[in-house]
Enzyme design. Sequence first.
Site, PDB file in Angstrom:
ATOM      1  N   SER A 103     -47.304 -41.304  17.971  1.00  0.00           N
ATOM      2  CA  SER A 103     -47.435 -42.966  17.553  1.00  0.00           C
ATOM      3  C   SER A 103     -49.191 -42.588  16.459  1.00  0.00           C
ATOM      4  CB  SER A 103     -49.550 -42.675  18.824  1.00  0.00           C
ATOM      5  OG  SER A 103     -49.336 -43.041  19.969  1.00  0.00           O
ATOM      6  N   ASP A 151     -41.584 -48.940  26.809  1.00  0.00           N
ATOM      7  CA  ASP A 151     -43.370 -47.931  25.963  1.00  0.00           C
ATOM      8  C   ASP A 151     -44.447 -49.677  26.281  1.00  0.00           C
ATOM      9  OD1 ASP A 151     -45.041 -46.862  24.584  1.00  0.00           O
ATOM     10  OD2 ASP A 151     -44.063 -45.899  23.041  1.00  0.00           O
ATOM     11  N   HIS A 182     -44.223 -43.371  26.077  1.00  0.00           N
ATOM     12  CA  HIS A 182     -44.933 -43.526  25.332  1.00  0.00           C
ATOM     13  C   HIS A 182     -44.714 -41.828  24.444  1.00  0.00           C
ATOM     14  CE1 HIS A 182     -46.830 -44.332  21.923  1.00  0.00           C
ATOM     15  NE2 HIS A 182     -48.341 -43.488  21.685  1.00  0.00           N
TER      16      HIS A 182
END
Lengths: 266, 295
Positions: free
Chosen positions: A96, A220, A248
């Site tokens: 991320s 996501d 995610h």
Amino acid sequence: MDIIQRNNIHVVGNQDALQTLVFSHGFGIDQTSFSKIIPAFEKDYQVVLFDNVGGGKADMKAFSPKRYESINGYATDVADIIQALDLKNVTFIGHSVSGIIGMLTSIHYPGMIERLILLGSSPRYLNDSRDGYTGGFDNYALTSLFEAMEGNYHAWASGFSKLAMRNEDRPELAAAFASSLQAIRPDVAIQVARSIFYMDHRKDLAKVTIPTLVIQTANDIAVPAQVSEYLEANIPDCRRTKVQTEGHFPHISAPQEVIAAIQSFL
Amino acid sequence: MPPYSHSCDYLIFSIVYTVSTWDRKALNFINQTSRWDKDKHISSFLAFSISLVKNLTEANVALQLELEDEATAKVKCASPVHLNDIVMNPEPIRKLLYAQGFKTIYWREIPPGKENVFKEVLPAFSSAVIIPINTTPNNSLLILGWSEPQAFDPEFLECIETMRLRLKEILLQSQQHLYFQRIAIRFSAILHTIPHALVFINNDGFSGWVNQEGATLLELSGPGEQLPAILSEAMTQLRNKALNAADIYKEAVLLFSSPENSISNWIWQMEHKTLQVSCLPVTSPQISGRLWIFE
């Protein structure tokens, strides 16, 4: 400042290995999120794990609202860690926002990182109608998100964790993420979230000079498919691979797929 | 005239020209920043000034590095702009500044390895000048870098020291502006959030202020700064609309002649609501006036 204590650093795996893998977690989780990934690399690689300041078991006293006003402060932390441990031949795996943090470190400190793996990363979360960029969130969505976070952080964490984790058939995954989010001091979580969701590092992509792998997530909430395609198109030496799991956090929900993707790049 | 005389003249001309070049650049910097100070907005004053230093010294990079707290040194007003917002560790920078007695540091050759505490912003440069600018609460540095090696002759050093003095003034002015801007934003947000109508009338006769509730009550075009004449007129109209206007008038006469010069729990009976009014004197060394509170 003791960097080891600040970032709760753990070095595992083969200490004599020539290559080092540095794993960096995303917002709301900590280094334990890679626990299902690490065993696959312990034999052949030195593995470095740490917690970003503000999360996990990092030293909360080290949280400076000014240093972490933008993710550049975290990029400097990564450089501090690599220098403090005198790491060589580093492949940085960032989940991320940490993918972009590692990317910034590689730009600001040339030669420190040799290869980059971006797992569910995005250079900008806000859509940009001026150039047709799809980041996944419009202004209204982000305003609502922060209103919810500021209004009742614990309730927001509970709701957001389900949306971000997906995998409804395994509710324990979302529950664990919610618990991890709720463990963060709300004011810190809101400041860090603000620096993430309003960042824009699209112009930095072209400055990446090292081989990069983009691992694309599916369904996501934080990173639509177009973002991974955008990364591949704008980072000079980049390739993209998809993992067949929703949400995610593929390294939590489908670790074997993520391991295979990383191994294919190393 | 003997031939050496030409060379001598040329040498003198060259020296005068060189000296006057750096003097002229220092003057140019002061002149241009003084003009900007008068004509343009202060928000871009520091960025303009740093960019001007870069142009006049023909540096390849120029930036401000602000030591914001124990953990943060942040790049600002950078040219090229992509360096902006880089965060550096302040500790090694502070050590260098203390070791050099907070004097300007001239690196004809940028030191190698760990001695170059600015490697994030000076990665492949030959020469650099680091100009500490001490202000309160945050110290700042101006960093200039050149790709080609620089000689830094005495005239250049004098020019940099002149620019440093002016830069300190500019930085202080910019920091104060930001400080007051933040205060204004904070207090404005607080005062607009208060559920009571607030009206402040300055005794200078030129300025007054109302919050959002006050603007709505007095049917003004908007909150914020208003002329006292407009506020007085609007308040007179409000008072005249009150059902007990005559009582209010009598009380007002008492108020302005009383030694306390203040009143609270003053009832203004409107057609559809009752206002509880307070009128308090505001006195400080910087400002005096009267605050009206309508609850």
